[in-house]
Design a protein around this motif. Structure first.
Motif, PDB file in Angstrom:
ATOM      1  N   ALA A 181       0.845  -1.307   0.107  1.00 48.02           N
ATOM      2  CA  ALA A 181       0.045  -0.039  -0.137  1.00 48.02           C
ATOM      3  C   ALA A 181       0.923   1.315  -0.057  1.00 48.02           C
ATOM      4  CB  ALA A 181      -0.981   0.188   1.372  1.00 48.02           C
ATOM      5  N   ALA A 182       2.113   1.254   0.657  1.00 45.02           N
ATOM      6  CA  ALA A 182       2.889   2.325   0.653  1.00 45.02           C
ATOM      7  C   ALA A 182       3.413   2.584  -0.687  1.00 45.02           C
ATOM      8  CB  ALA A 182       4.160   1.925   1.717  1.00 45.02           C
ATOM      9  N   LEU A 183       3.752   1.831  -1.310  1.00 42.66           N
ATOM     10  CA  LEU A 183       4.621   1.691  -2.560  1.00 42.66           C
ATOM     11  C   LEU A 183       3.501   1.906  -3.937  1.00 42.66           C
ATOM     12  CD1 LEU A 183       7.234  -0.800  -2.247  1.00 42.66           C
ATOM     13  CD2 LEU A 183       7.362   1.534  -1.899  1.00 42.66           C
TER      14      LEU A 183
ATOM     15  N   VAL B 133       5.516   0.466  11.850  1.00 48.63           N
ATOM     16  CA  VAL B 133       5.923   1.935  11.816  1.00 48.63           C
ATOM     17  C   VAL B 133       6.600   2.162  10.555  1.00 48.63           C
ATOM     18  CG1 VAL B 133       7.106   3.732  12.855  1.00 48.63           C
ATOM     19  CG2 VAL B 133       5.699   2.151  14.477  1.00 48.63           C
ATOM     20  N   GLU B 134       7.684   1.418  10.136  1.00 53.64           N
ATOM     21  CA  GLU B 134       8.404   1.481   9.140  1.00 53.64           C
ATOM     22  C   GLU B 134       7.725   1.523   7.889  1.00 53.64           C
ATOM     23  OE1 GLU B 134      11.671   2.169   9.018  1.00 53.64           O
ATOM     24  OE2 GLU B 134      11.768   2.082  11.490  1.00 53.64           O
ATOM     25  N   ALA B 135       6.651   0.379   7.714  1.00 57.25           N
ATOM     26  CA  ALA B 135       6.015   0.695   6.521  1.00 57.25           C
ATOM     27  C   ALA B 135       5.247   1.796   6.696  1.00 57.25           C
ATOM     28  CB  ALA B 135       5.056  -0.360   6.681  1.00 57.25           C
ATOM     29  N   LEU B 136       4.675   2.390   7.727  1.00 56.92           N
ATOM     30  CA  LEU B 136       3.926   3.605   7.802  1.00 56.92           C
ATOM     31  C   LEU B 136       4.432   4.942   7.273  1.00 56.92           C
ATOM     32  CD1 LEU B 136       1.568   2.764  10.911  1.00 56.92           C
ATOM     33  CD2 LEU B 136       0.825   2.872   8.384  1.00 56.92           C
ATOM     34  N   VAL B 137       5.839   5.005   7.749  1.00 54.92           N
ATOM     35  CA  VAL B 137       6.710   5.928   7.365  1.00 54.92           C
ATOM     36  C   VAL B 137       7.086   5.993   6.090  1.00 54.92           C
ATOM     37  CG1 VAL B 137       8.942   6.681   7.670  1.00 54.92           C
ATOM     38  CG2 VAL B 137       7.695   6.158   9.794  1.00 54.92           C
ATOM     39  N   CYS B 138       7.188   4.740   5.519  1.00 51.71           N
ATOM     40  CA  CYS B 138       7.539   4.732   3.875  1.00 51.71           C
ATOM     41  C   CYS B 138       6.478   5.233   3.212  1.00 51.71           C
ATOM     42  CB  CYS B 138       7.741   3.195   3.613  1.00 51.71           C
ATOM     43  SG  CYS B 138       8.048   2.861   1.900  1.00 51.71           S
ATOM     44  N   ALA B 139       5.144   4.767   3.567  1.00 45.90           N
ATOM     45  CA  ALA B 139       3.966   5.343   2.928  1.00 45.90           C
ATOM     46  C   ALA B 139       3.937   6.841   2.969  1.00 45.90           C
ATOM     47  CB  ALA B 139       2.569   4.761   3.509  1.00 45.90           C
ATOM     48  N   ALA B 140       4.313   7.458   4.067  1.00 49.12           N
ATOM     49  CA  ALA B 140       4.186   9.016   4.180  1.00 49.12           C
ATOM     50  C   ALA B 140       5.067   9.739   3.348  1.00 49.12           C
ATOM     51  CB  ALA B 140       4.486   9.487   5.596  1.00 49.12           C
ATOM     52  N   ARG B 141       6.266   9.007   3.325  1.00 52.55           N
ATOM     53  CA  ARG B 141       7.368   9.689   2.376  1.00 52.55           C
ATOM     54  C   ARG B 141       7.049   9.357   0.756  1.00 52.55           C
ATOM     55  NH1 ARG B 141      12.502   7.353   6.081  1.00 52.55           N
ATOM     56  NH2 ARG B 141      12.543   9.035   7.494  1.00 52.55           N
TER      57      ARG B 141
ATOM     58  N   VAL C 245      -0.993   9.481   5.552  1.00 51.27           N
ATOM     59  CA  VAL C 245      -1.125   8.412   6.820  1.00 51.27           C
ATOM     60  C   VAL C 245      -1.470   9.180   7.991  1.00 51.27           C
ATOM     61  CG1 VAL C 245       0.239   6.643   7.730  1.00 51.27           C
ATOM     62  CG2 VAL C 245       0.841   7.282   5.371  1.00 51.27           C
ATOM     63  N   THR C 246      -2.766   8.395   8.592  1.00 52.32           N
ATOM     64  CA  THR C 246      -3.121   8.784   9.875  1.00 52.32           C
ATOM     65  C   THR C 246      -3.069   7.684  10.996  1.00 52.32           C
ATOM     66  OG1 THR C 246      -4.495  10.241   8.745  1.00 52.32           O
ATOM     67  CG2 THR C 246      -5.046   9.689  11.175  1.00 52.32           C
ATOM     68  N   VAL C 247      -2.225   7.843  12.037  1.00 49.65           N
ATOM     69  CA  VAL C 247      -2.488   6.679  13.129  1.00 49.65           C
ATOM     70  C   VAL C 247      -3.049   7.219  14.496  1.00 49.65           C
ATOM     71  CG1 VAL C 247      -0.976   5.178  14.295  1.00 49.65           C
ATOM     72  CG2 VAL C 247      -0.254   5.941  11.966  1.00 49.65           C
ATOM     73  N   THR C 248      -3.900   6.669  14.860  1.00 50.28           N
ATOM     74  CA  THR C 248      -4.427   6.659  16.220  1.00 50.28           C
ATOM     75  C   THR C 248      -3.935   6.133  17.375  1.00 50.28           C
ATOM     76  OG1 THR C 248      -6.711   7.144  15.139  1.00 50.28           O
ATOM     77  CG2 THR C 248      -6.574   6.660  17.622  1.00 50.28           C
ATOM     78  N   VAL C 249      -3.147   6.498  18.163  1.00 50.80           N
ATOM     79  CA  VAL C 249      -2.337   5.937  19.080  1.00 50.80           C
ATOM     80  C   VAL C 249      -2.805   5.923  20.574  1.00 50.80           C
ATOM     81  CG1 VAL C 249      -0.138   5.986  20.346  1.00 50.80           C
ATOM     82  CG2 VAL C 249      -0.335   6.575  17.886  1.00 50.80           C
TER      83      VAL C 249
ATOM     84  N   GLN D  85       5.154  11.488  13.950  1.00 56.48           N
ATOM     85  CA  GLN D  85       4.881  12.615  13.780  1.00 56.48           C
ATOM     86  C   GLN D  85       6.181  13.375  12.900  1.00 56.48           C
ATOM     87  OE1 GLN D  85       3.783  13.945  17.764  1.00 56.48           O
ATOM     88  NE2 GLN D  85       1.720  14.543  17.187  1.00 56.48           N
ATOM     89  N   ASP D  86       7.354  13.290  13.524  1.00 55.43           N
ATOM     90  CA  ASP D  86       8.493  13.828  12.718  1.00 55.43           C
ATOM     91  C   ASP D  86       8.734  13.309  11.057  1.00 55.43           C
ATOM     92  OD1 ASP D  86       9.230  14.881  14.807  1.00 55.43           O
ATOM     93  OD2 ASP D  86      10.802  13.594  15.713  1.00 55.43           O
ATOM     94  N   ALA D  87       8.136  12.043  10.858  1.00 56.45           N
ATOM     95  CA  ALA D  87       8.029  11.443   9.548  1.00 56.45           C
ATOM     96  C   ALA D  87       6.870  11.757   8.779  1.00 56.45           C
ATOM     97  CB  ALA D  87       7.911  10.120   9.666  1.00 56.45           C
ATOM     98  N   GLY D  88       6.196  13.031   9.316  1.00 59.64           N
ATOM     99  CA  GLY D  88       5.195  13.333   8.526  1.00 59.64           C
ATOM    100  C   GLY D  88       3.991  12.643   8.796  1.00 59.64           C
TER     101      GLY D  88
END
Length: 686
Positions: A361-363, A384-392, A397-401, A420-423
């Motif tokens: 989904a990220a790619l 988290v790595e996959a979600l950061v990849c998607a944001a980049r 990307v929205t994550v409810t923590v 948050q730092d990754a967008g």
């Protein structure tokens, strides 16, 4: 409605934890795994005292808050918990002694400081001088040292030191406290053994042996050391300062947790009475605190990390995750999900399949957004790595923590900041409601995809917890999952859910309606049943409804791992409950309703507890795919057939193994075999 006898939630938990302790005595369980079950029992008990017993203690202790009835119930429950804890502690000690004998028979010797050979004594001395000397700091409390706040994650040695008499005076004693440096060195030290098996010693005994070095030059000539530990109130106390952000409140609550009031004090029963009285007074142990004399060693949760000694034959056989149907190794998994629903059952299937969906989904050029919920995350989270990849890659990307995930608050705050730092847009749930539902929504003009799981999106959990994840592109389900995420953003709005069961909005009402329909059919003489598996059943209204269903003739066949307030006495022919304790932690929630022969299947995140119905955001999703429904039915039926690892849960606390006279059937082993056969058949197809 005729009400039945119910078992107090906290007592039912004590019975559940006893089932884990009983596994440590099972000859059919590999020896080192039996040690691990002792560690799990101890770890669970610590958390229970930190959370549940601390809450009961507040009820019992403060007269101006709860009603007299609540206070008396809490006092009765505390007395019974303390009685059972003491009884089970004797069983724990006997089991540990038995396992030490069995380990010795296998060449694994657990020594204490009085049993060191000359070579081992030299090794321990050298270890102290090279490494431990800078890590073991005593506080001589009788000389005015401030004790500070002992933590319940640590283990301590209470030391009595005798001064050399001088000038005709009698010997004098000082008391000291030493925190064992377990975080830096581990709880166990492997000693040189001359090639004849393996010799292991508790770090406690290494420090005992080294006391003359630790107090060198201070004039002491004799030492006694006794292990003590504390369990403290772990409930977060958050103030209502509306100007302060939730993240800051939770972070401060985590810092304050270590200063929680003590609720349990465990000590070596051989400690001299005057020394015990001194430390109880210094630590302000009161009459409502559990105060128990125990064995030489405490904090036995460390047995979960006992050295394996290279003895794989004393562990459970390695099980490699089985290839999951429909995921394959090539082609688009998103396309396959759009063709038909897919299913994963951890740890039989690998969690990497879920990560693969996120990564694709990220790619993918077509995916526009990914939304997911986070309750707990692994230390090195691939999610988290996959979600950061998607944001980049420009995805929204929205994550409810969930910041209030007990004991993971600090970790979740750190992860939230990194995302948050990754967008990534990070939301912190809904005030007053824990976000416990396990959801992912992937938006695409090619067709949205929803993922609903019974467990956390956590690689570590997925190796030891049995959980289910269903992927679907059915528009009626993806739309409603999308609505759940809209509710997380705008909890003040009203949202309708026809398919999903969502707490606190619709779940209780819909579960009541499903049970009422079964009751109605049973009273009309039709077939009616509820079959499934769940972790806990304690909500009083749902328990009463289940009694009503049983009395109407509805068959209840349930797998309940943990707390269960149902008492089956007098209803054994209509209520059958089993609790499975085995190598994996049973965690999936599956509900199957007869529905007049047209069965309804649900999976989801919610147990049948008041908190899940009323104070959390939870989701059950209906399952329509015939092949997935067949797998869910198999999971439940295998569990109900289990006559090796399943115990009878009837409210009595006896926890007897279910025996039916048939050949041994161990559900977790049989499920793994089933998935292996399924994968082999899939690979052999042209």
């Amino acid at each position: 409605m005729k009400k039945g006898k119910t078992l107090d939630r906290d007592l039912s938990w004590v019975y559940f934890n006893h089932r884990i302790l009983q596994e440590a005595r099972r000859e059919s369980v590999p020896l080192l795994e039996r040690l691990s079950f002792l560690g799990i029992y101890s770890n669970n008990l610590d958390e229970f005292f930190r959370v549940r017993v601390s809450a009961l203690k507040r009820l019992a202790e403060y007269g101006d808050g709860p009603s007299d009835g609540d206070r008396r119930r809490a006092q009765r429950c505390l007395r019974e918990i303390n009685r059972l804890t003491f009884e089970y502690a004797q069983e724990f000690e006997a089991t540990f002694a038995l396992l030490r004998e069995k380990l010795a028979a296998e060449g694994i010797r657990l020594l204490d400081e009085r049993q060191f050979s000359p070579e081992q004594a030299r090794y321990v001395r050298a270890l102290y001088l090279s490494e431990l000397d800078s890590a073991a700091y005593p506080l001589i409390v009788t000389r005015g040292a401030r004790l500070g706040e002992p933590t319940d994650s640590s283990i301590y040695l209470a030391v009595a030191m005798t001064l050399r008499p001088g000038g005709g005076r009698l010997p004098e004693r000082d008391f000291a406290l030493i925190e064992l440096p377990v975080r830096d060195f581990g709880r166990f030290v492997v000693l040189p053994s001359g090639g004849t098996g393996t010799d292991i010693v508790f770090l406690d005994d290494v420090i005992r042996f080294c006391l003359p070095f630790i107090f060198s030059g201070l004039g002491y000539e004799a030492f006694e050391a006794y292990t003590i530990k504390f369990t403290r109130d772990a409930e977060l106390e958050l103030d209502s300062d509306v100007d302060e952000g939730l993240v800051e409140k939770v972070a401060r609550g985590v810092r304050n947790r270590r200063r929680g009031a003590p609720v349990r004090f465990v000590y070596d029963r051989d400690m001299p009475e005057d020394m015990l009285r001194y430390f109880k007074r210094r630590f302000e142990i009161d009459r409502y605190d559990s105060c128990a004399g125990g064995s030489r060693y405490h904090n036995m949760k460390d047995l979960m990390r006992f050295p394996d000694c290279g003895r794989s034959d004393l562990k459970f056989p390695v099980r490699i995750p089985v290839p999951a149907p429909g995921f394959g190794t090539d082609g688009s998994v998103l396309v396959r999900i759009r063709r038909r629903d897919l299913f994963l059952h951890y740890p039989y299937h690998g969690f990497s399949n879920y990560v693969r969906v996120l990564r694709e989904a990220a790619l993918s050029r077509d995916v526009t957004s990914i939304r997911t919920t986070v309750y707990r995350l692994a230390r090195n989270s691939q999610v988290v790595e996959a979600l950061v990849c998607a944001a980049r890659h420009g995805k929204e990307v929205t994550v409810t923590v969930e910041l209030m995930a007990r004991f993971d608050e600090a970790s979740n705050i750190d992860w939230a900041k990194k995302m948050q730092d990754a967008g990534i847009r990070v939301l912190f749930g809904v005030e007053g409601l824990k976000v416990h539902g396990k959801l992912t929504h992937i938006a695409s003009p090619e067709g949205d995809i929803a993922c609903v799981s019974t467990g956390n999106f956590h690689e570590g959990n997925a190796r030891t917890y049995t959980d289910i994840t269903v992927f679907t592109a059915r528009p009626d389900l993806t739309r409603e999952v999308d609505r759940v995420f809209a509710f997380l953003r705008q909890p003040y709005r009203t949202f309708a859910f026809e398919r999903l069961l969502v707490s606190p909005l619709t779940m209780r009402r819909k579960l009541n309606a499903l049970l009422a329909a079964e009751i109605r059919r049973a009273r009309q003489g039709g077939e009616a049943y509820v079959t499934g598996k769940i972790n806990h059943i304690t909500d009083p209204r749902l328990v009463d409804r289940l009694y009503e269903a049983a009395d109407a003739g509805v068959r209840l066949d349930l797998l309940v791992r943990g707390n269960c307030s149902l008492v089956t006495e007098g209803r054994e022919d209509r209520i059958r409950i089993r609790g499975i304790i085995d190598r994996y932690l049973e965690h999936a929630r599956i509900l199957i309703f007869c529905n007049g022969g047209d069965e309804l299947y649900y999976i989801g995140s919610a147990d049948w507890m008041t908190r899940n119905m009323d104070r959390r955001i939870e989701v059950y999703v209906p399952v329509y795919d015939p092949s997935i429904r067949a797998e869910l039915r198999r999971i439940v039926e295998y569990g109900l057939r289990d006559n090796a690892a399943a115990r009878i849960v009837d409210g009595s606390g006896r926890n007897e193994i279910f025996r039916d006279g048939r050949p041994e059937f161990r559900s977790q082993r049989e499920l793994y075999g089933h998935y292996l056969s399924q994968a082999a058949e899939s690979q052999s197809e042209p």
